[in-house]
Design a protein around this motif. Structure first.
Motif, PDB file in Angstrom:
ATOM      1  N   LEU A  46      28.975   0.367  40.933  1.00  0.00           N
ATOM      2  CA  LEU A  46      28.508   1.554  41.555  1.00  0.00           C
ATOM      3  C   LEU A  46      27.460   2.411  40.981  1.00  0.00           C
ATOM      4  N   ALA A  47      27.249   2.384  39.715  1.00  0.00           N
ATOM      5  CA  ALA A  47      26.185   3.032  39.012  1.00  0.00           C
ATOM      6  C   ALA A  47      24.902   2.162  39.388  1.00  0.00           C
ATOM      7  N   ALA A  48      24.565   0.833  39.224  1.00  0.00           N
ATOM      8  CA  ALA A  48      23.717   0.323  39.516  1.00  0.00           C
ATOM      9  C   ALA A  48      23.345   0.485  41.008  1.00  0.00           C
ATOM     10  N   GLN A  49      24.255   0.440  41.856  1.00  0.00           N
ATOM     11  CA  GLN A  49      23.965   0.603  43.100  1.00  0.00           C
ATOM     12  C   GLN A  49      22.958   2.080  43.363  1.00  0.00           C
ATOM     13  N   ARG A  50      23.810   3.124  43.051  1.00  0.00           N
ATOM     14  CA  ARG A  50      23.173   4.358  43.087  1.00  0.00           C
ATOM     15  C   ARG A  50      21.798   4.314  42.348  1.00  0.00           C
ATOM     16  N   GLN A  51      21.520   3.603  41.311  1.00  0.00           N
ATOM     17  CA  GLN A  51      20.286   3.684  40.625  1.00  0.00           C
ATOM     18  C   GLN A  51      19.398   2.920  41.730  1.00  0.00           C
ATOM     19  N   ALA A  52      19.727   2.073  42.216  1.00  0.00           N
ATOM     20  CA  ALA A  52      18.832   1.222  43.192  1.00  0.00           C
ATOM     21  C   ALA A  52      18.408   2.251  44.465  1.00  0.00           C
ATOM     22  N   GLN A  53      19.640   2.696  44.917  1.00  0.00           N
ATOM     23  CA  GLN A  53      19.287   3.819  45.915  1.00  0.00           C
ATOM     24  C   GLN A  53      18.335   4.798  45.694  1.00  0.00           C
ATOM     25  N   ARG A  54      18.526   5.412  44.374  1.00  0.00           N
ATOM     26  CA  ARG A  54      17.640   6.458  44.047  1.00  0.00           C
ATOM     27  C   ARG A  54      16.073   5.834  43.890  1.00  0.00           C
ATOM     28  N   LYS A  55      16.201   4.547  43.495  1.00  0.00           N
ATOM     29  CA  LYS A  55      14.486   4.110  43.096  1.00  0.00           C
ATOM     30  C   LYS A  55      14.143   3.963  44.835  1.00  0.00           C
ATOM     31  N   ARG A  56      14.985   3.597  45.626  1.00  0.00           N
ATOM     32  CA  ARG A  56      14.444   3.467  47.015  1.00  0.00           C
ATOM     33  C   ARG A  56      14.106   4.879  47.815  1.00  0.00           C
ATOM     34  N   ASN A  57      14.733   5.721  47.342  1.00  0.00           N
ATOM     35  CA  ASN A  57      14.453   6.961  47.711  1.00  0.00           C
ATOM     36  C   ASN A  57      13.445   7.474  47.319  1.00  0.00           C
ATOM     37  N   PHE A  58      13.133   7.186  45.901  1.00  0.00           N
ATOM     38  CA  PHE A  58      11.777   7.563  45.183  1.00  0.00           C
ATOM     39  C   PHE A  58      10.539   7.107  45.922  1.00  0.00           C
ATOM     40  N   TRP A  59      10.582   5.800  46.026  1.00  0.00           N
ATOM     41  CA  TRP A  59       9.572   4.847  46.511  1.00  0.00           C
ATOM     42  C   TRP A  59       9.460   5.473  47.950  1.00  0.00           C
ATOM     43  N   GLY A  60      10.233   5.638  48.815  1.00  0.00           N
ATOM     44  CA  GLY A  60      10.097   6.065  50.192  1.00  0.00           C
ATOM     45  C   GLY A  60       9.390   7.343  50.282  1.00  0.00           C
ATOM     46  N   PHE A  61       9.892   8.179  49.525  1.00  0.00           N
ATOM     47  CA  PHE A  61       9.445   9.733  49.379  1.00  0.00           C
ATOM     48  C   PHE A  61       8.052   9.557  48.936  1.00  0.00           C
ATOM     49  N   LEU A  62       7.491   8.837  48.277  1.00  0.00           N
ATOM     50  CA  LEU A  62       6.367   8.690  47.591  1.00  0.00           C
ATOM     51  C   LEU A  62       5.292   8.119  48.569  1.00  0.00           C
ATOM     52  N   ILE A  63       6.017   7.206  49.503  1.00  0.00           N
ATOM     53  CA  ILE A  63       4.893   6.449  50.629  1.00  0.00           C
ATOM     54  C   ILE A  63       4.710   7.617  51.672  1.00  0.00           C
ATOM     55  N   LEU A  64       5.986   8.432  51.664  1.00  0.00           N
ATOM     56  CA  LEU A  64       5.802   9.405  52.785  1.00  0.00           C
ATOM     57  C   LEU A  64       4.817  10.455  52.569  1.00  0.00           C
ATOM     58  N   VAL A  65       4.859  10.825  51.299  1.00  0.00           N
ATOM     59  CA  VAL A  65       3.893  11.694  50.759  1.00  0.00           C
ATOM     60  C   VAL A  65       2.335  11.284  50.731  1.00  0.00           C
ATOM     61  N   ILE A  66       2.226  10.031  50.493  1.00  0.00           N
ATOM     62  CA  ILE A  66       0.881   9.488  50.434  1.00  0.00           C
ATOM     63  C   ILE A  66       0.346   9.336  51.695  1.00  0.00           C
ATOM     64  N   SER A  67       1.217   9.083  52.715  1.00  0.00           N
ATOM     65  CA  SER A  67       0.667   8.863  54.132  1.00  0.00           C
ATOM     66  C   SER A  67       0.534  10.128  54.606  1.00  0.00           C
ATOM     67  N   VAL A  68       1.165  11.334  54.362  1.00  0.00           N
ATOM     68  CA  VAL A  68       1.092  12.535  54.929  1.00  0.00           C
ATOM     69  C   VAL A  68      -0.223  12.934  54.639  1.00  0.00           C
ATOM     70  N   MET A  69      -0.525  12.927  53.001  1.00  0.00           N
ATOM     71  CA  MET A  69      -1.619  13.349  52.512  1.00  0.00           C
ATOM     72  C   MET A  69      -2.763  12.788  53.241  1.00  0.00           C
ATOM     73  N   THR A  70      -2.707  11.401  53.286  1.00  0.00           N
ATOM     74  CA  THR A  70      -3.837  10.666  53.904  1.00  0.00           C
ATOM     75  C   THR A  70      -4.122  11.161  55.420  1.00  0.00           C
ATOM     76  N   VAL A  71      -3.306  11.396  56.006  1.00  0.00           N
ATOM     77  CA  VAL A  71      -3.596  11.631  57.429  1.00  0.00           C
ATOM     78  C   VAL A  71      -3.913  13.082  57.675  1.00  0.00           C
ATOM     79  N   LEU A  72      -3.480  14.184  56.561  1.00  0.00           N
ATOM     80  CA  LEU A  72      -3.965  15.281  56.516  1.00  0.00           C
ATOM     81  C   LEU A  72      -5.298  15.594  56.155  1.00  0.00           C
ATOM     82  N   SER A  73      -5.608  14.730  55.028  1.00  0.00           N
ATOM     83  CA  SER A  73      -6.878  14.739  54.642  1.00  0.00           C
ATOM     84  C   SER A  73      -8.002  14.183  55.634  1.00  0.00           C
TER      85      SER A  73
END
Ligand SMILES: [Zn+2]
Length: 174
Positions: free
Chosen positions: A64-91
């Motif tokens: 369960l802990a491993a799954q949660r960590q993997a989920q957090r990792k996925r969330n982090f990368w998803g968030f990062l990609i979202l932020v980068i794409s939004v910044m790119t579009v905005l700039s």
């Protein structure tokens, strides 16, 4: 035939005296009904509760802990990609403005200041017009229209709150 004490003894699994045991045995020999009950009791007593394999809970926790960590990792990368794409579009969208600012900062500032000033005047004019309207409108708008408007506003706010509540609720259910 009276089965009462024997049924109670067997169903409640009470500690019996030697005399009671003897009475029960002699009753079971003569009574098929209580003998059947005794057989069921015996079968239930011999059926052991199946225990989970050793360390099952620990392994489950670790997985369960491993799954949660993997989920957090996925969330982090998803968030990062979202932020980068939004910044790119905005700039990309803001590039013409940025270019103007970089080319002539003073012009840009004066343009913005005049824009803000005109916005301020416009808001003041709008406020005055609004206050005039608020004084005039109630004289020719029937009260039920106000009630309807208030009702619609309340319903809309409720929908809005509910949708926000639902949206914030979903990610927690993992
Ligand atoms: Zn009986």
């Amino acid at each position: 035939m009276n089965h009462r004490p024997f049924e109670d003894w067997m169903l409640e699994d009470l500690a019996m005296t030697a005399e009671q045991k003897r009475d029960l045995q002699s009753h079971l020999r003569t009574c098929t009904q209580c003998a059947a009950l005794a057989g069921v009791n015996l079968a239930l007593a011999s059926a052991r509760v199946v225990a989970p394999a050793a360390g099952f809970a620990d392994r489950f926790q670790v997985r369960l802990a491993a799954q949660r960590q993997a989920q957090r990792k996925r969330n982090f990368w998803g968030f990062l990609i979202l932020v980068i794409s939004v910044m790119t579009v905005l700039s990309w969208l803001a590039w013409p403005i940025l270019k103007v600012v970089l080319d002539s900062p003073v012009d840009f500032l004066s343009t913005w200041l005049s824009y803000l000033l005109s916005l301020w005047f416009w808001l003041q004019a709008l406020g005055q017009a609004g206050s005039v309207l608020l004084r005039v409108i109630p004289t020719f708008v029937p009260p039920y229209v106000w009630a309807l408007a208030a009702f619609a506003l309340a319903g809309w706010s409720l929908l809005w709150v509910l949708s926000i509540w639902k949206l914030t609720k979903i990610p927690q259910g993992v």
